[in-house]
Structure formats: structure tokens, C-alpha cells
Motif scaffolding. Structure first.
Motif, PDB file in Angstrom:
ATOM      1  N   MET A   1       0.827  -1.211   0.000  1.00 59.27           N
ATOM      2  CA  MET A   1       0.000   0.000   0.000  1.00 59.27           C
ATOM      3  C   MET A   1       0.859   1.258   0.000  1.00 59.27           C
ATOM      4  O   MET A   1       0.542   2.224  -0.698  1.00 59.27           O
ATOM      5  CB  MET A   1      -0.937  -0.004   1.219  1.00 59.27           C
ATOM      6  CG  MET A   1      -2.083  -0.981   1.104  1.00 59.27           C
ATOM      7  SD  MET A   1      -3.094  -0.735  -0.389  1.00 59.27           S
ATOM      8  CE  MET A   1      -3.753   0.890  -0.128  1.00 59.27           C
ATOM      9  N   SER A   2       1.937   1.256   0.763  1.00 59.02           N
ATOM     10  CA  SER A   2       2.779   2.455   0.788  1.00 59.02           C
ATOM     11  C   SER A   2       3.458   2.668  -0.560  1.00 59.02           C
ATOM     12  O   SER A   2       3.627   3.813  -1.001  1.00 59.02           O
ATOM     13  CB  SER A   2       3.802   2.377   1.925  1.00 59.02           C
ATOM     14  OG  SER A   2       4.651   1.268   1.760  1.00 59.02           O
ATOM     15  N   GLU A   3       3.821   1.572  -1.254  1.00 59.57           N
ATOM     16  CA  GLU A   3       4.401   1.711  -2.594  1.00 59.57           C
ATOM     17  C   GLU A   3       3.382   2.292  -3.570  1.00 59.57           C
ATOM     18  O   GLU A   3       3.725   3.132  -4.412  1.00 59.57           O
ATOM     19  CB  GLU A   3       4.915   0.360  -3.092  1.00 59.57           C
ATOM     20  CG  GLU A   3       6.196  -0.085  -2.415  1.00 59.57           C
ATOM     21  CD  GLU A   3       6.605  -1.504  -2.791  1.00 59.57           C
ATOM     22  OE1 GLU A   3       5.808  -2.224  -3.442  1.00 59.57           O
ATOM     23  OE2 GLU A   3       7.731  -1.898  -2.426  1.00 59.57           O
ATOM     24  N   LEU A   4       2.147   1.846  -3.456  1.00 60.51           N
ATOM     25  CA  LEU A   4       1.099   2.391  -4.328  1.00 60.51           C
ATOM     26  C   LEU A   4       0.873   3.877  -4.053  1.00 60.51           C
ATOM     27  O   LEU A   4       0.653   4.668  -4.974  1.00 60.51           O
ATOM     28  CB  LEU A   4      -0.213   1.629  -4.144  1.00 60.51           C
ATOM     29  CG  LEU A   4      -0.299   0.260  -4.795  1.00 60.51           C
ATOM     30  CD1 LEU A   4      -1.590  -0.437  -4.390  1.00 60.51           C
ATOM     31  CD2 LEU A   4      -0.209   0.377  -6.311  1.00 60.51           C
ATOM     32  N   LEU A   5       0.908   4.263  -2.780  1.00 62.33           N
ATOM     33  CA  LEU A   5       0.708   5.666  -2.437  1.00 62.33           C
ATOM     34  C   LEU A   5       1.845   6.545  -2.947  1.00 62.33           C
ATOM     35  O   LEU A   5       1.649   7.713  -3.278  1.00 62.33           O
ATOM     36  CB  LEU A   5       0.550   5.830  -0.932  1.00 62.33           C
ATOM     37  CG  LEU A   5      -0.779   5.341  -0.364  1.00 62.33           C
ATOM     38  CD1 LEU A   5      -0.730   5.298   1.153  1.00 62.33           C
ATOM     39  CD2 LEU A   5      -1.927   6.225  -0.834  1.00 62.33           C
ATOM     40  N   ILE A   6       3.028   5.989  -3.024  1.00 64.62           N
ATOM     41  CA  ILE A   6       4.190   6.737  -3.510  1.00 64.62           C
ATOM     42  C   ILE A   6       4.179   6.818  -5.038  1.00 64.62           C
ATOM     43  O   ILE A   6       4.582   7.819  -5.618  1.00 64.62           O
ATOM     44  CB  ILE A   6       5.493   6.071  -3.001  1.00 64.62           C
ATOM     45  CG1 ILE A   6       5.593   6.220  -1.490  1.00 64.62           C
ATOM     46  CG2 ILE A   6       6.707   6.660  -3.690  1.00 64.62           C
ATOM     47  CD1 ILE A   6       6.700   5.383  -0.863  1.00 64.62           C
TER      48      ILE A   6
ATOM     49  N   VAL B   1      -5.484   5.695  -6.405  1.00 66.21           N
ATOM     50  CA  VAL B   1      -5.041   5.392  -5.043  1.00 66.21           C
ATOM     51  C   VAL B   1      -4.887   6.688  -4.266  1.00 66.21           C
ATOM     52  O   VAL B   1      -5.267   6.781  -3.102  1.00 66.21           O
ATOM     53  CB  VAL B   1      -3.723   4.591  -5.062  1.00 66.21           C
ATOM     54  CG1 VAL B   1      -3.169   4.410  -3.658  1.00 66.21           C
ATOM     55  CG2 VAL B   1      -3.916   3.248  -5.730  1.00 66.21           C
ATOM     56  N   HIS B   2      -4.364   7.715  -4.925  1.00 67.49           N
ATOM     57  CA  HIS B   2      -4.154   9.010  -4.265  1.00 67.49           C
ATOM     58  C   HIS B   2      -5.475   9.664  -3.888  1.00 67.49           C
ATOM     59  O   HIS B   2      -5.542  10.383  -2.906  1.00 67.49           O
ATOM     60  CB  HIS B   2      -3.315   9.939  -5.152  1.00 67.49           C
ATOM     61  CG  HIS B   2      -1.912   9.451  -5.348  1.00 67.49           C
ATOM     62  ND1 HIS B   2      -0.948   9.586  -4.394  1.00 67.49           N
ATOM     63  CD2 HIS B   2      -1.332   8.788  -6.386  1.00 67.49           C
ATOM     64  CE1 HIS B   2       0.185   9.052  -4.833  1.00 67.49           C
ATOM     65  NE2 HIS B   2      -0.036   8.559  -6.037  1.00 67.49           N
TER      66      HIS B   2
ATOM     67  N   ALA C   1      -3.118  -2.171   9.846  1.00 67.36           N
ATOM     68  CA  ALA C   1      -2.219  -3.316   9.694  1.00 67.36           C
ATOM     69  C   ALA C   1      -1.016  -3.191  10.626  1.00 67.36           C
ATOM     70  O   ALA C   1      -0.603  -4.165  11.264  1.00 67.36           O
ATOM     71  CB  ALA C   1      -1.755  -3.442   8.240  1.00 67.36           C
ATOM     72  N   ALA C   2      -0.465  -1.974  10.731  1.00 69.65           N
ATOM     73  CA  ALA C   2       0.674  -1.750  11.627  1.00 69.65           C
ATOM     74  C   ALA C   2       0.257  -1.952  13.087  1.00 69.65           C
ATOM     75  O   ALA C   2       1.009  -2.533  13.884  1.00 69.65           O
ATOM     76  CB  ALA C   2       1.253  -0.352  11.418  1.00 69.65           C
ATOM     77  N   SER C   3      -0.946  -1.499  13.430  1.00 73.57           N
ATOM     78  CA  SER C   3      -1.451  -1.686  14.801  1.00 73.57           C
ATOM     79  C   SER C   3      -1.623  -3.165  15.109  1.00 73.57           C
ATOM     80  O   SER C   3      -1.327  -3.620  16.225  1.00 73.57           O
ATOM     81  CB  SER C   3      -2.777  -0.955  14.994  1.00 73.57           C
ATOM     82  OG  SER C   3      -2.591   0.431  14.860  1.00 73.57           O
ATOM     83  N   LYS C   4      -2.098  -3.928  14.127  1.00 75.28           N
ATOM     84  CA  LYS C   4      -2.257  -5.376  14.313  1.00 75.28           C
ATOM     85  C   LYS C   4      -0.889  -6.016  14.569  1.00 75.28           C
ATOM     86  O   LYS C   4      -0.745  -6.848  15.465  1.00 75.28           O
ATOM     87  CB  LYS C   4      -2.914  -5.983  13.077  1.00 75.28           C
ATOM     88  CG  LYS C   4      -3.134  -7.460  13.168  1.00 75.28           C
ATOM     89  CD  LYS C   4      -3.815  -7.999  11.921  1.00 75.28           C
ATOM     90  CE  LYS C   4      -3.963  -9.504  12.012  1.00 75.28           C
ATOM     91  NZ  LYS C   4      -4.533 -10.085  10.805  1.00 75.28           N
TER      92      LYS C   4
ATOM     93  N   HIS D   1      -6.584   4.551   2.538  1.00 72.44           N
ATOM     94  CA  HIS D   1      -5.431   3.650   2.458  1.00 72.44           C
ATOM     95  C   HIS D   1      -4.467   3.843   3.628  1.00 72.44           C
ATOM     96  O   HIS D   1      -3.924   2.865   4.151  1.00 72.44           O
ATOM     97  CB  HIS D   1      -4.713   3.822   1.121  1.00 72.44           C
ATOM     98  CG  HIS D   1      -5.577   3.483  -0.057  1.00 72.44           C
ATOM     99  ND1 HIS D   1      -6.235   2.292  -0.190  1.00 72.44           N
ATOM    100  CD2 HIS D   1      -5.896   4.212  -1.154  1.00 72.44           C
ATOM    101  CE1 HIS D   1      -6.927   2.279  -1.317  1.00 72.44           C
ATOM    102  NE2 HIS D   1      -6.745   3.448  -1.922  1.00 72.44           N
ATOM    103  N   LEU D   2      -4.281   5.094   4.012  1.00 69.22           N
ATOM    104  CA  LEU D   2      -3.429   5.339   5.182  1.00 69.22           C
ATOM    105  C   LEU D   2      -4.051   4.729   6.434  1.00 69.22           C
ATOM    106  O   LEU D   2      -3.343   4.200   7.293  1.00 69.22           O
ATOM    107  CB  LEU D   2      -3.194   6.839   5.375  1.00 69.22           C
ATOM    108  CG  LEU D   2      -2.241   7.486   4.366  1.00 69.22           C
ATOM    109  CD1 LEU D   2      -2.237   9.004   4.540  1.00 69.22           C
ATOM    110  CD2 LEU D   2      -0.839   6.925   4.509  1.00 69.22           C
TER     111      LEU D   2
END
Length: 157
Positions: free
Chosen positions: A107-112, A119-120, A133-136, A126-127
Motif C-alpha cells: 500500500m505504501s508503494e502504491l501511495l508513492i 489510489v491518491h 495493519a501496523a497496529s495489528k 489507504h493510510l
């Protein structure tokens, strides 16, 4: 139980070969011999014998040493079992962490990447998914740490 002096391979050589087997289950060996010199005992133990008894053997002492060997083999078997369980647990934990981490990276690659304007447009959504996911993952890491803390406290008691 092995006698030091046997036809073919002697007891010390058998002990040495048993010790050289990689990843083999523990075979507890007691070497019986008419030799009583301390240097002989040291040599036998250095070559892999677990115990050394000079003949004539006192039956009660032999039974006690066999009981010690049984306890050591059982403890070794338990350690191997626990090591296997630990490996399974670590594989599961790694798998559970790998999925959300892969999602975060994708997801971070897609946002970049500027080639995906759709996606933007939904960047906040998406963020939020990345944050979830990071919290999990953080929750899973905290659970792993809590298990370690509990185990350490149990070992202190």
C-alpha cells in the motif's frame, strides 16, 4: 551399557560414534570395565561415555546410575519437544506478521507511485488501512513480549 573391551569395536569407540551423530536422540551410555585408573575414566568420558563403572559393579549403584540416565534422556527428550514447539510457534508468529507487513509495503508503494491516481484519491482510506495493519502487527509483537515476560516471571518463582 557397554563393556570397554568387546570383540570388534570397543565400548569407547561406540560411545565416540554415538556422540558424533548429528541431531540424533540422546543415547545415554554407561561404560563397564575392569579398568579402574582415573585416566581411563577420563578418556572414556572425553570420548562420549556418560558414565563409567569399574567391575565388579554394585547392583544398587548400577540401578541408581541407570535411573540418572533415564532422567537425563527424558529431560533431553522434553527439551527437544519444547524446541520443536518453539520452532512451530515462531513459524506461526512470522507468518502472522508477514501478511500485514506485506500489505503495508504494498500500500505504501502504491501511495508513492504517481501512476496510480485512483489510489491518491482515497489516500486517507489507504493510510487508515496501513495504520490498522501496523497496529495489528504491534499487537502481535506485544503479545509475544507478554509471553516472554510471563515466562521470565514464572522462572524467577
Amino acid at each position: 551399557m557397554l563393556d570397554w573391551m568387546m570383540p570388534g569395536l570397543d565400548g569407547v569407540e561406540i560411545c565416540s560414534r554415538l556422540q558424533e551423530r548429528p541431531n540424533a536422540q540422546l543415547t545415554y551410555t554407561i561404560l563397564l570395565t575392569c579398568k579402574s585408573d582415573k585416566e581411563d575414566a577420563i578418556h572414556a568420558l572425553d570420548q562420549g561415555a556418560h558414565d563409567f563403572l569399574s567391575k565388579p559393579v554394585h547392583v544398587g549403584e548400577l540401578h541408581s546410575r541407570i535411573a540418572v540416565g533415564r532422567r537425563l534422556v527424558e529431560a533431553n527428550d522434553r527439551l527437544l519437544e519444547l524446541d520443536h514447539l518453539k520452532d512451530r510457534f515462531l513459524r506461526m508468529a512470522a507468518h502472522d506478521l508477514k501478511n500485514p507487513l506485506g500489505f503495508i509495503i504494498s500500500m505504501s508503494e502504491l501511495l508513492i507511485d504517481e501512476d496510480f491516481p485512483e489510489v491518491h484519491q482515497n489516500q486517507d482510506k489507504h493510510l487508515g488501512a496501513i495504520h490498522d495493519a501496523a497496529s495489528k502487527m504491534l499487537g502481535q509483537v506485544n503479545n509475544l513480549l507478554n509471553v516472554s515476560i510471563i515466562k521470565a516471571k514464572e522462572e524467577e518463582s
